[in-house]
Design a protein around this motif. Sequence first.
Motif, PDB file in Angstrom:
ATOM      1  N   TYR A  69      -4.472   9.283  -3.450  1.00 25.82           N
ATOM      2  CA  TYR A  69      -3.781   8.107  -2.913  1.00 25.82           C
ATOM      3  C   TYR A  69      -4.604   6.843  -3.161  1.00 25.82           C
ATOM      4  O   TYR A  69      -4.065   5.799  -3.552  1.00 25.82           O
ATOM      5  N   ALA A  70      -5.909   6.937  -2.933  1.00 28.15           N
ATOM      6  CA  ALA A  70      -6.787   5.783  -3.138  1.00 28.15           C
ATOM      7  C   ALA A  70      -6.826   5.381  -4.613  1.00 28.15           C
ATOM      8  O   ALA A  70      -6.769   4.194  -4.938  1.00 28.15           O
ATOM      9  N   ALA A  71      -6.890   6.341  -5.493  1.00 26.51           N
ATOM     10  CA  ALA A  71      -6.925   6.049  -6.938  1.00 26.51           C
ATOM     11  C   ALA A  71      -5.635   5.378  -7.395  1.00 26.51           C
ATOM     12  O   ALA A  71      -5.648   4.564  -8.324  1.00 26.51           O
ATOM     13  N   VAL A 127       0.837  -1.203   0.000  1.00 22.26           N
ATOM     14  CA  VAL A 127       0.000   0.000   0.000  1.00 22.26           C
ATOM     15  C   VAL A 127       0.870   1.251   0.000  1.00 22.26           C
ATOM     16  O   VAL A 127       0.590   2.216  -0.715  1.00 22.26           O
ATOM     17  N   MET A 128       1.940   1.221   0.764  1.00 23.19           N
ATOM     18  CA  MET A 128       2.857   2.366   0.826  1.00 23.19           C
ATOM     19  C   MET A 128       3.450   2.643  -0.560  1.00 23.19           C
ATOM     20  O   MET A 128       3.470   3.786  -1.025  1.00 23.19           O
ATOM     21  N   LEU A 129       3.913   1.603  -1.229  1.00 24.29           N
ATOM     22  CA  LEU A 129       4.541   1.747  -2.536  1.00 24.29           C
ATOM     23  C   LEU A 129       3.545   2.200  -3.599  1.00 24.29           C
ATOM     24  O   LEU A 129       3.817   3.120  -4.369  1.00 24.29           O
ATOM     25  N   ALA A 130       2.387   1.556  -3.643  1.00 22.96           N
ATOM     26  CA  ALA A 130       1.410   1.856  -4.696  1.00 22.96           C
ATOM     27  C   ALA A 130       0.744   3.206  -4.511  1.00 22.96           C
ATOM     28  O   ALA A 130       0.583   3.963  -5.468  1.00 22.96           O
ATOM     29  N   TYR A 176      -2.419  10.279   5.872  1.00 23.78           N
ATOM     30  CA  TYR A 176      -2.066   8.914   6.264  1.00 23.78           C
ATOM     31  C   TYR A 176      -3.152   7.959   5.791  1.00 23.78           C
ATOM     32  O   TYR A 176      -4.211   8.372   5.313  1.00 23.78           O
ATOM     33  N   ALA A 177      -2.876   6.674   5.949  1.00 23.90           N
ATOM     34  CA  ALA A 177      -3.846   5.633   5.599  1.00 23.90           C
ATOM     35  C   ALA A 177      -3.935   4.630   6.741  1.00 23.90           C
ATOM     36  O   ALA A 177      -3.019   4.528   7.568  1.00 23.90           O
TER      37      ALA A 177
END
Length: 175
Positions: free
Chosen positions: A89-91, A14-17, A37-38
Amino acid sequence: MTNTELYKLLHPAVMLASGVPEIVPAGDNKSAPKGSYASIHVRTDIGQRGMAFKDRRLLPDNETFEHTIRSQQEVACAVEFYREGAKEYAANMLQLDKREDIYWDLYSAGLMIMSTGPVLDLTALQSNQYEERARVDIYLRMQVARVYNINRIMEVTGTVQNEDGDDLQSETVKA
């Protein structure tokens, strides 16, 4: 695979993508980080695919059978993004299953990404100001093994009775 192990595998992906600067476990009851943040909530939905595989083997004690049921599970994990850039970020998470720099690490751990998305806009009023929020789900397929033991039947006794319930003959068979 435990929830903690699953989280540790998803965190770098998730961090990378997404490119989000910080990720925390969902529902950890800690203060929110400063800035964007996520959070990752693992196993928000668990389903099954097809029938499980079942294996059986006799243990060295020659009395106990070990049974293993390997179910094919379809697991959803929710990633929620908070504050500035949340929807972007979500996209960035969409089509995660096409990224070689991500899916091979997950695949080697026994996880397969089935799909991602859609991006949900969860922007909300927070302390009299709107805070950008978004959510995307990652759908995974994995195999989960459950093991249990059953002792062998070492002897069986059978008794024959007449219609009045009187014992006529009893016999014991030992393995």
